[in-house]
Design a protein around this motif. Structure first.
Motif, PDB file in Angstrom:
ATOM      1  N   GLY A  25       0.776  -1.233   0.000  1.00 28.47           N
ATOM      2  CA  GLY A  25       0.000   0.000   0.000  1.00 28.47           C
ATOM      3  C   GLY A  25       0.804   1.279   0.000  1.00 28.47           C
ATOM      4  O   GLY A  25       0.228   2.379   0.019  1.00 28.47           O
ATOM      5  N   ALA A  26       2.128   1.176  -0.006  1.00 27.65           N
ATOM      6  CA  ALA A  26       2.951   2.390  -0.065  1.00 27.65           C
ATOM      7  C   ALA A  26       2.816   3.047  -1.433  1.00 27.65           C
ATOM      8  O   ALA A  26       2.613   2.375  -2.453  1.00 27.65           O
ATOM      9  CB  ALA A  26       4.418   2.045   0.192  1.00 27.65           C
ATOM     10  N   VAL A  27       2.916   4.373  -1.448  1.00 26.85           N
ATOM     11  CA  VAL A  27       3.033   5.121  -2.695  1.00 26.85           C
ATOM     12  C   VAL A  27       4.527   5.210  -2.994  1.00 26.85           C
ATOM     13  O   VAL A  27       5.264   5.913  -2.305  1.00 26.85           O
ATOM     14  CB  VAL A  27       2.422   6.527  -2.571  1.00 26.85           C
ATOM     15  CG1 VAL A  27       2.663   7.328  -3.850  1.00 26.85           C
ATOM     16  CG2 VAL A  27       0.933   6.439  -2.263  1.00 26.85           C
ATOM     17  N   VAL A  28       4.989   4.466  -3.984  1.00 20.53           N
ATOM     18  CA  VAL A  28       6.415   4.417  -4.296  1.00 20.53           C
ATOM     19  C   VAL A  28       6.730   5.374  -5.440  1.00 20.53           C
ATOM     20  O   VAL A  28       6.101   5.332  -6.497  1.00 20.53           O
ATOM     21  CB  VAL A  28       6.855   2.987  -4.664  1.00 20.53           C
ATOM     22  CG1 VAL A  28       8.318   2.977  -5.112  1.00 20.53           C
ATOM     23  CG2 VAL A  28       6.672   2.050  -3.466  1.00 20.53           C
ATOM     24  N   ILE A  29       7.700   6.242  -5.200  1.00 25.30           N
ATOM     25  CA  ILE A  29       8.179   7.185  -6.211  1.00 25.30           C
ATOM     26  C   ILE A  29       9.608   6.765  -6.557  1.00 25.30           C
ATOM     27  O   ILE A  29      10.524   6.898  -5.746  1.00 25.30           O
ATOM     28  CB  ILE A  29       8.116   8.631  -5.692  1.00 25.30           C
ATOM     29  CG1 ILE A  29       6.664   9.011  -5.378  1.00 25.30           C
ATOM     30  CG2 ILE A  29       8.711   9.590  -6.714  1.00 25.30           C
ATOM     31  CD1 ILE A  29       6.485  10.376  -4.739  1.00 25.30           C
ATOM     32  N   ASP A  30       9.768   6.226  -7.753  1.00 28.24           N
ATOM     33  CA  ASP A  30      11.021   5.598  -8.181  1.00 28.24           C
ATOM     34  C   ASP A  30      11.877   6.607  -8.950  1.00 28.24           C
ATOM     35  O   ASP A  30      11.571   6.955 -10.091  1.00 28.24           O
ATOM     36  CB  ASP A  30      10.684   4.387  -9.058  1.00 28.24           C
ATOM     37  CG  ASP A  30      11.906   3.584  -9.470  1.00 28.24           C
ATOM     38  OD1 ASP A  30      13.018   4.146  -9.527  1.00 28.24           O
ATOM     39  OD2 ASP A  30      11.752   2.375  -9.749  1.00 28.24           O
ATOM     40  N   SER A  31      12.958   7.065  -8.336  1.00 27.80           N
ATOM     41  CA  SER A  31      13.800   8.089  -8.953  1.00 27.80           C
ATOM     42  C   SER A  31      14.431   7.617 -10.258  1.00 27.80           C
ATOM     43  O   SER A  31      14.559   8.395 -11.207  1.00 27.80           O
ATOM     44  CB  SER A  31      14.902   8.521  -7.981  1.00 27.80           C
ATOM     45  OG  SER A  31      14.356   9.201  -6.885  1.00 27.80           O
ATOM     46  N   ASP A  32      14.828   6.345 -10.326  1.00 28.14           N
ATOM     47  CA  ASP A  32      15.427   5.820 -11.559  1.00 28.14           C
ATOM     48  C   ASP A  32      14.423   5.842 -12.712  1.00 28.14           C
ATOM     49  O   ASP A  32      14.761   6.210 -13.838  1.00 28.14           O
ATOM     50  CB  ASP A  32      15.920   4.387 -11.342  1.00 28.14           C
ATOM     51  CG  ASP A  32      17.384   4.335 -10.941  1.00 28.14           C
ATOM     52  OD1 ASP A  32      18.027   5.400 -10.904  1.00 28.14           O
ATOM     53  OD2 ASP A  32      17.886   3.233 -10.659  1.00 28.14           O
ATOM     54  N   ARG A  33      13.198   5.436 -12.414  1.00 25.08           N
ATOM     55  CA  ARG A  33      12.164   5.430 -13.453  1.00 25.08           C
ATOM     56  C   ARG A  33      11.871   6.850 -13.933  1.00 25.08           C
ATOM     57  O   ARG A  33      11.749   7.108 -15.139  1.00 25.08           O
ATOM     58  CB  ARG A  33      10.885   4.794 -12.909  1.00 25.08           C
ATOM     59  CG  ARG A  33       9.768   4.691 -13.951  1.00 25.08           C
ATOM     60  CD  ARG A  33       8.564   3.994 -13.352  1.00 25.08           C
ATOM     61  NE  ARG A  33       8.897   2.654 -12.899  1.00 25.08           N
ATOM     62  CZ  ARG A  33       8.099   1.919 -12.116  1.00 25.08           C
ATOM     63  NH1 ARG A  33       6.953   2.410 -11.703  1.00 25.08           N
ATOM     64  NH2 ARG A  33       8.458   0.699 -11.766  1.00 25.08           N
ATOM     65  N   ILE A  34      11.794   7.779 -12.992  1.00 22.38           N
ATOM     66  CA  ILE A  34      11.536   9.167 -13.362  1.00 22.38           C
ATOM     67  C   ILE A  34      12.694   9.724 -14.186  1.00 22.38           C
ATOM     68  O   ILE A  34      12.484  10.457 -15.155  1.00 22.38           O
ATOM     69  CB  ILE A  34      11.299  10.030 -12.109  1.00 22.38           C
ATOM     70  CG1 ILE A  34      10.018   9.588 -11.395  1.00 22.38           C
ATOM     71  CG2 ILE A  34      11.208  11.509 -12.460  1.00 22.38           C
ATOM     72  CD1 ILE A  34       9.815  10.218 -10.034  1.00 22.38           C
ATOM     73  N   ALA A  35      13.924   9.351 -13.814  1.00 19.18           N
ATOM     74  CA  ALA A  35      15.098   9.831 -14.553  1.00 19.18           C
ATOM     75  C   ALA A  35      15.049   9.378 -16.012  1.00 19.18           C
ATOM     76  O   ALA A  35      15.528  10.087 -16.904  1.00 19.18           O
ATOM     77  CB  ALA A  35      16.378   9.343 -13.890  1.00 19.18           C
ATOM     78  N   ARG A  36      14.455   8.217 -16.256  1.00 22.76           N
ATOM     79  CA  ARG A  36      14.291   7.768 -17.644  1.00 22.76           C
ATOM     80  C   ARG A  36      13.169   8.541 -18.334  1.00 22.76           C
ATOM     81  O   ARG A  36      13.274   8.908 -19.502  1.00 22.76           O
ATOM     82  CB  ARG A  36      14.011   6.262 -17.684  1.00 22.76           C
ATOM     83  CG  ARG A  36      15.201   5.400 -17.259  1.00 22.76           C
ATOM     84  CD  ARG A  36      14.974   3.928 -17.534  1.00 22.76           C
ATOM     85  NE  ARG A  36      13.917   3.348 -16.718  1.00 22.76           N
ATOM     86  CZ  ARG A  36      14.097   2.812 -15.524  1.00 22.76           C
ATOM     87  NH1 ARG A  36      15.308   2.813 -14.971  1.00 22.76           N
ATOM     88  NH2 ARG A  36      13.089   2.287 -14.858  1.00 22.76           N
ATOM     89  N   GLU A  37      12.089   8.783 -17.597  1.00 23.74           N
ATOM     90  CA  GLU A  37      10.929   9.460 -18.182  1.00 23.74           C
ATOM     91  C   GLU A  37      11.245  10.896 -18.610  1.00 23.74           C
ATOM     92  O   GLU A  37      10.755  11.364 -19.634  1.00 23.74           O
ATOM     93  CB  GLU A  37       9.769   9.464 -17.188  1.00 23.74           C
ATOM     94  CG  GLU A  37       9.164   8.090 -16.943  1.00 23.74           C
ATOM     95  CD  GLU A  37       8.113   8.103 -15.840  1.00 23.74           C
ATOM     96  OE1 GLU A  37       7.917   9.170 -15.204  1.00 23.74           O
ATOM     97  OE2 GLU A  37       7.490   7.044 -15.601  1.00 23.74           O
ATOM     98  N   VAL A  38      12.062  11.590 -17.821  1.00 22.68           N
ATOM     99  CA  VAL A  38      12.293  13.014 -18.109  1.00 22.68           C
ATOM    100  C   VAL A  38      13.222  13.240 -19.299  1.00 22.68           C
ATOM    101  O   VAL A  38      13.407  14.382 -19.719  1.00 22.68           O
ATOM    102  CB  VAL A  38      12.832  13.766 -16.871  1.00 22.68           C
ATOM    103  CG1 VAL A  38      11.830  13.718 -15.729  1.00 22.68           C
ATOM    104  CG2 VAL A  38      14.192  13.234 -16.425  1.00 22.68           C
ATOM    105  N   VAL A  39      13.788  12.167 -19.858  1.00 27.27           N
ATOM    106  CA  VAL A  39      14.607  12.319 -21.067  1.00 27.27           C
ATOM    107  C   VAL A  39      14.055  11.458 -22.205  1.00 27.27           C
ATOM    108  O   VAL A  39      14.787  11.076 -23.125  1.00 27.27           O
ATOM    109  CB  VAL A  39      16.097  11.988 -20.801  1.00 27.27           C
ATOM    110  CG1 VAL A  39      16.730  13.055 -19.914  1.00 27.27           C
ATOM    111  CG2 VAL A  39      16.272  10.605 -20.183  1.00 27.27           C
TER     112      VAL A  39
END
Length: 204
Positions: A25-39
């Motif tokens: 039930g945690a809201v997980v914010i994955d920095s690696d995934r976001i780093a891929r999304e922003v480029v």
């Protein structure tokens, strides 16, 4: 809202812990995934990377050629610094957006591989470190991920030391053993996080 930083060395098993916490039930914010999304193609992030490094870092389909870019930045600390100056602010902004969208009573877990290295511990209510002995990390990288031993050792050496990670930990998940042993440990940590979240929500 309880803000949790989750980190661990390469091969320690942080991704599996992150997956389990999300299943609870945690809201997980994955920095690696976001780093891929922003480029991704069409993003301002990719345009900024191309402006800095040139079109040679693009693959034939217009996406970022990560191995090519990696070969540039990991051989030159100044070029790595330039890349981080582009990507890190974008990741921070997107992470903040996702955190703001979470419910007021959510347990938000920020999965951040370089949390220790970048001095980010003060941003969180508490830090959870997934810990494994260096020889366990090396075995997993070589045997399970197929890395050459020299590459695996180099990747490990580029990260914070085990002692540095443990020094910032509020909670530690020992993941030196088989995967079957991990779930009960993560469940125990989850219950501790829920108790901490309840404490935060109680009136003073």
């Amino acid at each position: 809202m309880l803000k949790v930083g989750l980190t661990g060395g390469i091969g320690a098993g942080k991704s599996e812990v992150s997956r389990l916490l999300a299943s609870y039930g945690a809201v997980v914010i994955d920095s690696d995934r976001i780093a891929r999304e922003v480029v991704e193609p069409g993003t301002p992030g990719l345009a900024a990377v191309v402006a800095e490094f040139g079109k040679s870092v693009l693959a034939a389909d217009g996406s970022l050629d990560r191995p090519k870019l990696g070969g540039i930045v990991f051989a030159d600390p100044e070029r790595l610094k330039a890349l981080n100056a582009i990507v890190h602010p974008l990741v921070r902004d997107r992470s903040a957006q996702l955190e703001a969208a979470a419910a007021d009573d959510a347990i938000v877990v920020h999965d951040v591989p370089l949390l220790t290295e970048n001095g980010l511990a003060p941003l969180f209510d508490l830090v959870v470190v997934v810990d494994a002995a260096p020889h366990t990390q090396l075995d997993r990288l070589v045997r399970l991920r197929g890395m050459a031993e020299d590459e695996a050792r180099s990747r490990m050496a580029a990260q914070a030391s085990r002692d540095q990670r443990l020094a910032i930990a509020d909670l530690v998940i020992d993941n030196d053993g088989p995967l079957a042993d991990l779930e009960p440990r993560v469940r125990e940590i989850w219950e501790a996080l829920r108790e901490r979240a309840r404490d935060l929500s109680r009136p003073n």
